[in-house]
Motif scaffolding. Structure first.
Motif, PDB file in Angstrom:
ATOM      1  N   ARG A 189      -7.307  13.643 -23.409  1.00 23.19           N
ATOM      2  CA  ARG A 189      -6.063  14.142 -24.005  1.00 23.19           C
ATOM      3  C   ARG A 189      -5.043  14.478 -22.930  1.00 23.19           C
ATOM      4  N   SER A 190      -5.501  15.021 -21.806  1.00 18.43           N
ATOM      5  CA  SER A 190      -4.587  15.327 -20.707  1.00 18.43           C
ATOM      6  C   SER A 190      -3.978  14.055 -20.130  1.00 18.43           C
ATOM      7  N   LEU A 191      -4.791  13.042 -19.931  1.00 17.30           N
ATOM      8  CA  LEU A 191      -4.308  11.799 -19.341  1.00 17.30           C
ATOM      9  C   LEU A 191      -3.264  11.111 -20.217  1.00 17.30           C
ATOM     10  N   ASP A 237      -0.635  13.491 -13.274  1.00 12.94           N
ATOM     11  CA  ASP A 237       0.670  13.496 -12.614  1.00 12.94           C
ATOM     12  C   ASP A 237       1.038  12.098 -12.119  1.00 12.94           C
ATOM     13  N   TRP A 238       0.059  11.397 -11.534  1.00 11.64           N
ATOM     14  CA  TRP A 238       0.302  10.031 -11.050  1.00 11.64           C
ATOM     15  C   TRP A 238       0.690   9.119 -12.212  1.00 11.64           C
ATOM     16  N   ILE A 239      -0.027   9.247 -13.326  1.00  9.78           N
ATOM     17  CA  ILE A 239       0.267   8.431 -14.514  1.00  9.78           C
ATOM     18  C   ILE A 239       1.671   8.737 -15.035  1.00  9.78           C
ATOM     19  N   MET A 240       2.030  10.010 -15.086  1.00 10.52           N
ATOM     20  CA  MET A 240       3.350  10.386 -15.589  1.00 10.52           C
ATOM     21  C   MET A 240       4.458   9.782 -14.731  1.00 10.52           C
ATOM     22  N   GLU A 241       4.256   9.736 -13.412  1.00 10.43           N
ATOM     23  CA  GLU A 241       5.254   9.122 -12.531  1.00 10.43           C
ATOM     24  C   GLU A 241       5.394   7.627 -12.832  1.00 10.43           C
ATOM     25  N   LEU A 254     -13.423  19.005 -11.720  1.00  7.68           N
ATOM     26  CA  LEU A 254     -13.072  17.689 -12.257  1.00  7.68           C
ATOM     27  C   LEU A 254     -11.774  17.745 -13.048  1.00  7.68           C
ATOM     28  N   LEU A 255     -11.565  18.778 -13.838  1.00  6.55           N
ATOM     29  CA  LEU A 255     -10.341  18.873 -14.635  1.00  6.55           C
ATOM     30  C   LEU A 255      -9.119  19.094 -13.744  1.00  6.55           C
ATOM     31  N   ARG A 256      -9.291  19.727 -12.600  1.00  3.72           N
ATOM     32  CA  ARG A 256      -8.188  19.810 -11.639  1.00  3.72           C
ATOM     33  C   ARG A 256      -7.851  18.417 -11.104  1.00  3.72           C
ATOM     34  N   GLN A 257      -8.870  17.611 -10.877  1.00  6.35           N
ATOM     35  CA  GLN A 257      -8.621  16.239 -10.438  1.00  6.35           C
ATOM     36  C   GLN A 257      -7.951  15.418 -11.544  1.00  6.35           C
ATOM     37  N   ILE A 258      -8.390  15.614 -12.775  1.00  4.82           N
ATOM     38  CA  ILE A 258      -7.770  14.919 -13.904  1.00  4.82           C
ATOM     39  C   ILE A 258      -6.275  15.233 -13.963  1.00  4.82           C
ATOM     40  N   ALA A 259      -5.911  16.482 -13.668  1.00  9.58           N
ATOM     41  CA  ALA A 259      -4.499  16.863 -13.675  1.00  9.58           C
ATOM     42  C   ALA A 259      -3.717  16.102 -12.599  1.00  9.58           C
ATOM     43  N   ARG A 297       0.835  -1.197   0.000  1.00  8.67           N
ATOM     44  CA  ARG A 297       0.000   0.000   0.000  1.00  8.67           C
ATOM     45  C   ARG A 297       0.873   1.252   0.000  1.00  8.67           C
ATOM     46  N   HIS A 298       0.556   2.165  -0.886  1.00 12.41           N
ATOM     47  CA  HIS A 298       1.237   3.451  -0.960  1.00 12.41           C
ATOM     48  C   HIS A 298       0.342   4.510  -0.334  1.00 12.41           C
ATOM     49  N   PRO A 299       0.884   5.685  -0.005  1.00 13.68           N
ATOM     50  CA  PRO A 299       0.038   6.740   0.568  1.00 13.68           C
ATOM     51  C   PRO A 299      -1.140   7.076  -0.342  1.00 13.68           C
ATOM     52  N   ASP A 300      -2.287   7.326   0.266  1.00 16.67           N
ATOM     53  CA  ASP A 300      -3.460   7.740  -0.503  1.00 16.67           C
ATOM     54  C   ASP A 300      -3.143   9.008  -1.305  1.00 16.67           C
ATOM     55  N   VAL A 301      -3.784   9.122  -2.460  1.00 14.29           N
ATOM     56  CA  VAL A 301      -3.612  10.313  -3.292  1.00 14.29           C
ATOM     57  C   VAL A 301      -4.612  11.361  -2.789  1.00 14.29           C
ATOM     58  N   THR A 302      -4.251  12.005  -1.687  1.00 11.24           N
ATOM     59  CA  THR A 302      -5.153  12.968  -1.057  1.00 11.24           C
ATOM     60  C   THR A 302      -5.268  14.256  -1.858  1.00 11.24           C
ATOM     61  N   ALA A 303      -4.339  14.464  -2.798  1.00 11.80           N
ATOM     62  CA  ALA A 303      -4.402  15.681  -3.622  1.00 11.80           C
ATOM     63  C   ALA A 303      -5.668  15.724  -4.467  1.00 11.80           C
ATOM     64  N   LEU A 304      -6.340  14.571  -4.652  1.00 10.63           N
ATOM     65  CA  LEU A 304      -7.586  14.567  -5.420  1.00 10.63           C
ATOM     66  C   LEU A 304      -8.690  15.367  -4.722  1.00 10.63           C
TER      67      LEU A 304
END
Length: 282
Positions: free
Chosen positions: A209-211, A179-183, A170-175, A110-117
């Motif tokens: 397109r962003s994803l 970021d998670w996908i890019m990592e 929602l688009l802020r969440q998509i961003a 388990r990794h830290p939750d993505v609380t930035a969402l």
């Protein structure tokens, strides 16, 4: 395009593959009606409804299941019980948490939750759901998984919706997901993002397109319409990236309907149906 229901017995394996599912359980809670953390029209699940959901979970028989709108790990375990499954639940304080039910013999980190969402300010009266971040498996067949449930109310990028505040949220969440996908792509990991995106993802959609900005993703639901609730477009998605794109079995997308012997349980169980795919790790 209607999709056939694939039903496997508990414990069945299709050529060593893994069955991944995502399932929004529509306010799975036993809090009493009128609880201050619930909308006025939400009622607690009855024992009969929980038993019926457990029946469909048994039929679904996933190896790994992303779950949305779960109030507690105990409720998730009513559907996916020990000793076959273990339940991992996000640590945030909202009622509609996300969770993962994982076959108990599969190793999990388990990794830290993505609380930035939760892009709302700390002073907001209500908060958005965190993402659940885990690695399942080990070695060459390990799979990084992010379970999400994004903000509702912005299903597409039409002119009538794109400038609404909920769409900006929602688009802020998509961003954040981007970021998670890019990592993961930078690390060369096999990964999957699955859950309720509350979005009709399509090739011309700015969210999609962003994803895919940093590299290709395979969207299992692309080009299909869901047979759930008399037919609709998918907002529950499973997308694969990195080596996992090659693990995704073509034409393995399935949707389980709440129907048996002429009985339709859709309205009393959930307004979402479980969506599944199969992966064949090396």
């Amino acid at each position: 395009m209607a999709l056939a229901l694939m039903v496997l017995p508990i414990g069945a394996q299709a050529g060593g593959s893994l069955k991944l599912s995502t399932w929004n359980l529509d306010w799975l809670t036993t809090r009493p009606q009128g609880d201050p953390d619930l909308p006025e029209d939400v009622t607690p699940r009855t024992t009969a409804e929980l038993d019926r959901l457990a029946y469909y979970a048994h039929r679904l028989a996933p190896d790994i299941a992303a779950l949305e709108e779960i109030d507690s790990a105990q409720l998730a375990a009513r559907l996916f019980p020990t000793p076959r499954y273990r339940i991992l639940l996000s640590d945030d304080t909202v009622v509609q948490k996300v969770a993962l039910a994982v076959r108990a013999d599969l190793p999990v980190i388990r990794h830290p939750d993505v609380t930035a969402l939760d892009v709302y300010p700390a002073t907001a009266p209500r908060h958005l759901r965190a993402g659940l971040d885990l690695t399942v498996g080990s070695g060459a067949d390990s799979l990084r998984i992010l379970v999400v449930h994004l903000k509702a109310g912005c299903r597409d990028s039409s002119a009538t919706t794109r400038n609404r505040p909920v769409c900006r949220t929602l688009l802020r969440q998509i961003a954040i997901v981007q970021d998670w996908i890019m990592e993961r792509q930078d690390e060369g990991e096999a990964f999957v993002v699955m859950g309720d995106f509350n979005r009709l993802l399509a090739p011309d959609d700015p969210a999609w397109r962003s994803l895919t900005e940093n590299g290709p993703l395979t969207l299992a639901t692309a080009g299909h319409a869901s047979p759930c609730a008399q037919g609709s477009y998918f907002i529950d998605h499973i997308m694969a990236g990195g080596p996992a794109r090659d693990w995704l079995q073509p034409d393995s997308l399935r949707v389980m309907l709440y129907r048996e012997n002429g009985r339709d349980d859709t309205m009393r169980l959930s307004d979402h149906c479980p969506v599944s795919v199969r992966l064949s790790p090396p």
